[in-house]
Design an enzyme around this catalytic site. Structure first.
Site, mmCIF file in Angstrom:
data_model
loop_
_atom_site.group_PDB
_atom_site.id
_atom_site.type_symbol
_atom_site.label_atom_id
_atom_site.label_comp_id
_atom_site.label_asym_id
_atom_site.label_seq_id
_atom_site.Cartn_x
_atom_site.Cartn_y
_atom_site.Cartn_z
ATOM 1 N N SER A 31 0.820 -1.214 0.000
ATOM 2 C CA SER A 31 0.000 0.000 0.000
ATOM 3 C C SER A 31 0.852 1.262 0.000
ATOM 4 O O SER A 31 0.308 2.364 0.041
ATOM 5 C CB SER A 31 -0.911 0.015 1.228
ATOM 6 O OG SER A 31 -0.141 -0.024 2.424
ATOM 7 N N ASN A 118 -1.683 -2.083 14.349
ATOM 8 C CA ASN A 118 -3.115 -1.775 14.304
ATOM 9 C C ASN A 118 -3.428 -0.416 14.922
ATOM 10 O O ASN A 118 -4.113 0.420 14.324
ATOM 11 C CB ASN A 118 -3.914 -2.867 15.001
ATOM 12 C CG ASN A 118 -3.883 -4.184 14.247
ATOM 13 O OD1 ASN A 118 -3.445 -4.238 13.099
ATOM 14 N ND2 ASN A 118 -4.322 -5.250 14.896
ATOM 15 N N THR A 163 -38.785 26.892 -11.550
ATOM 16 C CA THR A 163 -39.266 25.593 -11.084
ATOM 17 C C THR A 163 -39.505 24.747 -12.325
ATOM 18 O O THR A 163 -40.017 25.257 -13.342
ATOM 19 C CB THR A 163 -40.570 25.707 -10.275
ATOM 20 O OG1 THR A 163 -41.603 26.254 -11.105
ATOM 21 C CG2 THR A 163 -40.384 26.584 -9.051
ATOM 22 N N HIS A 164 -39.122 23.493 -12.279
ATOM 23 C CA HIS A 164 -39.209 22.601 -13.442
ATOM 24 C C HIS A 164 -38.456 23.178 -14.637
ATOM 25 O O HIS A 164 -38.816 22.930 -15.787
ATOM 26 C CB HIS A 164 -40.666 22.328 -13.827
ATOM 27 C CG HIS A 164 -41.493 21.764 -12.717
ATOM 28 N ND1 HIS A 164 -41.522 20.420 -12.398
ATOM 29 C CD2 HIS A 164 -42.306 22.375 -11.814
ATOM 30 C CE1 HIS A 164 -42.329 20.228 -11.367
ATOM 31 N NE2 HIS A 164 -42.808 21.393 -10.988
ATOM 32 N N SER A 285 -12.413 24.551 -28.539
ATOM 33 C CA SER A 285 -12.641 23.355 -29.341
ATOM 34 C C SER A 285 -11.655 23.333 -30.494
ATOM 35 O O SER A 285 -11.328 24.380 -31.071
ATOM 36 C CB SER A 285 -14.074 23.332 -29.879
ATOM 37 O OG SER A 285 -14.243 22.316 -30.846
ATOM 38 N N LYS A 291 -16.602 27.878 -29.810
ATOM 39 C CA LYS A 291 -16.926 27.254 -28.533
ATOM 40 C C LYS A 291 -16.094 27.847 -27.390
ATOM 41 O O LYS A 291 -14.914 28.135 -27.545
ATOM 42 C CB LYS A 291 -16.681 25.737 -28.580
ATOM 43 C CG LYS A 291 -17.593 24.967 -29.482
ATOM 44 C CD LYS A 291 -18.986 24.856 -28.878
ATOM 45 C CE LYS A 291 -18.997 24.073 -27.574
ATOM 46 N NZ LYS A 291 -18.568 22.672 -27.759
ATOM 47 N N ASN A 293 -15.872 26.398 -23.578
ATOM 48 C CA ASN A 293 -16.382 25.329 -22.721
ATOM 49 C C ASN A 293 -16.064 25.596 -21.244
ATOM 50 O O ASN A 293 -14.902 25.815 -20.890
ATOM 51 C CB ASN A 293 -15.766 23.990 -23.121
ATOM 52 C CG ASN A 293 -16.056 23.640 -24.570
ATOM 53 O OD1 ASN A 293 -17.148 23.907 -25.073
ATOM 54 N ND2 ASN A 293 -15.084 23.062 -25.256
ATOM 55 N N GLU A 298 -17.589 21.852 -14.980
ATOM 56 C CA GLU A 298 -17.923 20.523 -15.478
ATOM 57 C C GLU A 298 -17.092 19.440 -14.782
ATOM 58 O O GLU A 298 -17.601 18.361 -14.453
ATOM 59 C CB GLU A 298 -17.707 20.454 -16.997
ATOM 60 C CG GLU A 298 -18.774 21.183 -17.801
ATOM 61 C CD GLU A 298 -18.493 21.154 -19.283
ATOM 62 O OE1 GLU A 298 -17.334 20.866 -19.663
ATOM 63 O OE2 GLU A 298 -19.417 21.419 -20.072
#
Length: 469
Positions: A31, A118, A163-164, A285, A291, A293, A298
């Site tokens: 590890s 431990n 809303t929605h 892009s 573009k 971005n 994101e």
């Protein structure tokens, strides 16, 4: 100076083993590739333990001085990138202990008196998480301050409330930002609660039942800044609920940051045009020059899934650990440390109001993505799901292939298979074309209803037979 017994992990155990460890096993069990980031906590815990041992007269003053000198040199080597992390020594703890013994001889060997790996690991993870929580709380405070300052400047800026995803009522931009502030305030409270519960010292619990040496656990806890020692040795080394609680608070925080980022992405789109994110936080892009971005929000949104996955992995791993199984919980350090690694974020906020509203408030997760294998929690969770699905599908195939085969699965599997069979037959029946009587449309309607009734009756009879079987 005596020879170093800790140069190889197999020598650190005992003379019981007659052959060297397989190279494959070394790579599988090591590890050190990720837990080396615990080195500061490990050295701090060892120095506190050595100080306690010296105060109790278990080791001498010269041993303590040698240990302190050796640890100072090891810290300098790690800081400078000169420390050699050895796969043969498996983890950060044995690597540091082996190097200490090389530097100071027998005094390094006596450091582990009255201590097990431990309680050492449990202490290191608590120390490391405590520092991580303090750093996260500081960043959250900066983010909240930025939101409040921006909300004050935009207290009178009108924007539509949704809303929605439909325009609903007018609100102010400042009011919307303070909604983010309230969510972060609860996140900060959860981290503080987690810190208070993990702030207990497991040192002295040893492997699982303490030690016969006359140690002073309260002194060790005080030297490390803990509120006090843990009260039960078994619980001290066998549970990592504090790590799960940390990941739970982190998952909620990342959910909130993901929601903020989703709104930034939406508002920055041409369809909304509410905000303009500075170019230095965006990308372009290669084929579409128009573009711009919003990569930073994101990526914040995308990284939330990693944290949620680590939480599930920890819950799954911890659920199968008995109180006498301390070793598997070492795997918990990977998802916990990996999440904290990606937690350092910088928040910038600026606003300008001219012909149109312009502001920037992005959450930058500065994360170094490590190419490690998935945690043991992921393996257990995925394996359990795969086994269940395969088991059900195999039994479903047997059930459909031979209705008279002797029953070898429990009732819940049998009932699940029967239900799946009914759904499969119903789906097949619904897509089967019906004969059409072009002379009598009413007869078609009657035939369809009769056939549907017959199918339902057949399905009910099949279920009754399945129960009898």
């Amino acid at each position: 100076m005596s020879s170093n017994q800790l140069d190889k992990k197999s020598q650190a155990w005992s003379a019981l083993f007659s052959e060297p460890m397989s190279e494959l096993v070394k790579r599988y069990t090591a590890s050190v590739g990720f837990d080396q980031r615990l080195w500061r906590a490990d050295i701090a815990g060892s120095l506190a333990h050595a100080g306690m041992l010296a105060a109790q007269g278990i080791i001498g003053a010269q041993d303590l001085a040698d240990i302190q000198r050796g640890m100072a040199q090891i810290s300098a080597e790690i800081e400078a990138g000169r420390f050699e992390w050895k796969l043969d020594l498996e983890d950060v703890h044995l690597n540091i202990e082996a190097r200490l013994t090389q530097l100071v001889g027998d005094a390094g060997k006596r450091l582990h008196t009255g201590r097990s790996r431990n309680d050492q690991v449990a202490t290191d993870i608590r120390l490391w998480l405590r520092d991580a929580i303090d750093a996260i709380l500081a960043e959250l405070a900066r983010l909240q301050t930025g939101l409040v300052e921006l909300a004050e400047r935009e207290a009178d800026t009108i924007m539509p409330g949704f809303t929605h995803l439909q325009v609903a009522q007018p609100v102010t931009f400042g009011h919307h930002l303070l909604a983010w502030f309230e969510q972060l305030k609860r996140d900060s409270g959860r981290y503080r609660d987690c810190r208070a519960r993990l702030n207990e010292c497991p040192l002295g619990a040893a492997a699982l039942a303490g030690t016969t040496y006359p140690i002073d656990r309260h002194r060790s806890a005080s030297l490390l800044g803990f509120a006090g020692p843990t009260e039960n040795s078994l619980d001290s080394v066998s549970d990592r609920d504090f790590a799960i609680e940390f990941c739970s608070a982190s998952a909620l925080l990342m959910t909130h940051l993901s929601r903020f980022s989703e709104e930034l992405v939406l508002w920055a789109s041409a369809q909304f045009g509410f905000v303009d994110i500075p170019d230095r936080f965006c990308t372009g892009s290669s084929i579409m020059p128009q573009k711009k971005n919003p990569d930073v929000p994101e990526l914040v949104r995308g990284k939330s899934g990693r944290v949620h996955g680590h939480l599930v992995g920890l819950l799954t791993l911890n659920a199968f650990i008995l109180h006498l199984m301390a070793f598997p919980i070492l795997a918990l350090s990977w998802p916990v440390s990996e999440w904290t690694r990606s937690q350092w974020f910088t928040v910038a906020a600026s606003v300008s109001l001219s012909n149109s509203l312009w502001f920037f408030c992005a959450f930058l997760g500065v994360a170094r993505i490590w190419n490690f294998t998935v945690s043991a929690g992921y393996v257990l969770a995925v394996a359990a799901v795969v086994w269940t699905v395969v088991y059900l599908l195999v039994n479903l195939a047997l059930k459909l292939g031979s209705r008279d085969a002797p029953r070898q699965q429990p009732d819940w599997v049998d009932s699940t298979i029967a239900t799946l069979s009914d759904f499969a037959r119903l789906a097949a029946a619904r897509v089967r074309p019906l004969p059409i009587d072009t002379q009598s449309p009413s007869a078609n309607q009657h035939n369809y209803g009769r056939r549907l009734t017959d199918r339902r009756a057949d399905g009910l009879a099949d279920r009754r037979r399945a129960r009898r079987d």
